[in-house]
Design a protein around this motif. Structure first.
Motif, PDB file in Angstrom:
ATOM      1  N   LEU A 190     -15.780  -4.618   6.079  1.00  0.00           N
ATOM      2  CA  LEU A 190     -14.868  -3.469   6.187  1.00  0.00           C
ATOM      3  C   LEU A 190     -15.039  -2.564   4.963  1.00  0.00           C
ATOM      4  N   THR A 208      -0.778  -7.001   6.292  1.00  0.00           N
ATOM      5  CA  THR A 208      -0.868  -8.074   5.292  1.00  0.00           C
ATOM      6  C   THR A 208      -1.040  -7.523   3.877  1.00  0.00           C
ATOM      7  N   ILE A 211      -5.086  -3.962   1.678  1.00  0.00           N
ATOM      8  CA  ILE A 211      -5.939  -2.815   1.329  1.00  0.00           C
ATOM      9  C   ILE A 211      -5.361  -2.101   0.108  1.00  0.00           C
ATOM     10  N   CYS A 224      -6.937 -10.680   5.646  1.00  0.00           N
ATOM     11  CA  CYS A 224      -6.937  -9.865   6.884  1.00  0.00           C
ATOM     12  C   CYS A 224      -6.469 -10.706   8.073  1.00  0.00           C
TER      13      CYS A 224
HETATM   14  S1  SF4 Z   1      -5.003  -6.913   8.580  1.00  0.00           S
HETATM   15 FE1  SF4 Z   1      -7.208  -6.506   8.338  1.00  0.00          FE
HETATM   16  S2  SF4 Z   1      -7.783  -5.290  10.139  1.00  0.00           S
HETATM   17 FE2  SF4 Z   1      -5.515  -5.225   9.970  1.00  0.00          FE
HETATM   18  S3  SF4 Z   1      -5.110  -3.350   8.795  1.00  0.00           S
HETATM   19 FE3  SF4 Z   1      -5.203  -5.056   7.333  1.00  0.00          FE
HETATM   20  S4  SF4 Z   1      -7.326  -5.118   6.625  1.00  0.00           S
HETATM   21 FE4  SF4 Z   1      -7.291  -3.842   8.478  1.00  0.00          FE
END
Ligand code: SF4
Ligand SMILES: Cc1cc2nc3c(=O)[nH]c(=O)nc-3n(C[C@H](O)[C@H](O)[C@H](O)COP(=O)(O)O)c2cc1C
Ligand code: SF4
Length: 267
Positions: A190, A208, A211, A224
């Motif tokens: 990602l 979660t 980011i 993730c």
């Molecule tokens: S959990 Fe993973 S896929 Fe979902 S928004 Fe967060 S980083 Fe992106």
């Protein structure tokens, strides 16, 4: 009858199904799982509801990791009728059976498990999304199922979970998940391209908090839950999985906005 639906969504499909079910049932409160997990105060109905639903998207023919964690920690008050609603792009596999197993470990059980086919949001590393012309028809068919499911809940019917719990299917599904998440390592791939303008939406939308956006970069951690929200909601279409998602259309449910998803996450 009062109903609580705990709901988790990545791209809005499950939120819309939960809303439609709430409208059909009446007297229903939808509680976002991400908010409930942050210890946001629950409404009093959470302890007194006659029926309790858990709504989630199917991830790798199973429940999302975050929803499994939520159900493990869920305190169930009284003796509500419990139902599950899994939205999926094709097959729910054992997701609803697994929900039943988690509930049985708490001394209760799943009375009804409905799987509703919705538009696919699995964009990569392989693209499983249907051609865009099919989306409207899928949404209409899904909507048509809501009254029948609401009737079953209202009548507190006992219905086996939809999907498949067969061993060969489970083994195949686990192998597929291992290939995509561990061997290929989806989350390691990602990244944000130079289209990114550091708006910060991906960080605010991630359930979660995986980011981080700074002036110089967007970084993904390892926590993730594979909801793919960051990929589909980025207004610049700057989030990619390696080079495999480049140029592919993004999807979110047409009746759901970024503001709705932020609200689900607690603002
Ligand atoms: S959990 Fe993973 S896929 Fe979902 S928004 Fe967060 S980083 Fe992106
Ligand atoms: C990582 C991932 C795995 C998925 N696995 C499945 C699956 O095993 N079976 C399936 O039918 N759909 C699968 N899907 C599709 C979603 O379940 C489906 O599009 C769902 O309606 C999305 O709901 P949401 O918009 O509430 O997140 C997967 C989607 C993602 C992102
Ligand atoms: S949502 Fe997209 S544009 Fe905004 S910070 Fe994230 S990657 Fe960049």
């Amino acid at each position: 009858m009062t109903t609580i639906i705990y709901s988790f969504t990545g791209t809005g499909n499950t939120l819309v199904v939960a809303r439609q079910l709430a409208d059909a049932l009446g007297d229903t409160t939808i509680i976002p799982i991400t908010r409930a997990m942050k210890d946001a105060p629950l409404p009093p109905e959470a302890e007194t509801a006659d029926a309790l639903g858990i709504a989630f998207p199917v991830h790798y023919v199973d429940m999302p990791k975050i929803v499994q964690e939520f159900v493990r920690g869920l305190q169930i008050h009284g003796n509500p009728y419990i139902f599950g609603v899994a939205t999926c792009g094709g097959s729910p596999g054992g997701a609803l059976y697994n929900l039943d197993t988690l509930l049985k470990a708490k001394g209760v059980h799943l009375s009804l498990g409905a799987a509703i086919r919705m538009p696919e949001n699995f964009i990569g590393p392989m693209n499983l999304m249907e051609p865009v012309e099919q989306v409207g028809g899928i949404l209409a068919t899904a909507r048509d199922r809501i009254p029948e499911i609401a009737d079953a809940i209202r009548e507190k019917r006992e219905c086996p979970p939809e999907g498949s719990n067969s061993t060969p299917y489970r083994v195949l599904a686990s192998f597929f998940k291992f290939l995509i998440t561990s061997v290929y390592g989806t989350t390691r791939h990602l990244h944000a391209t130079d289209r990114c303008n550091r708006c910060g939406i991906c960080a605010r939308i991630c359930p979660t908090e995986n980011i981080t956006v700074t002036d110089s970069a967007v970084a993904w951690g390892s926590a993730c839950t594979w909801c793919y929200a960051c990929i589909h909601w980025c207004p610049q279409e700057a989030v990619e999985i390696g080079g495999r998602t480049k140029g592919r259309r993004r999807y979110h449910h047409p009746d759901v906005t970024v503001a709705d998803i932020l609200e689900q996450r607690g603002g």
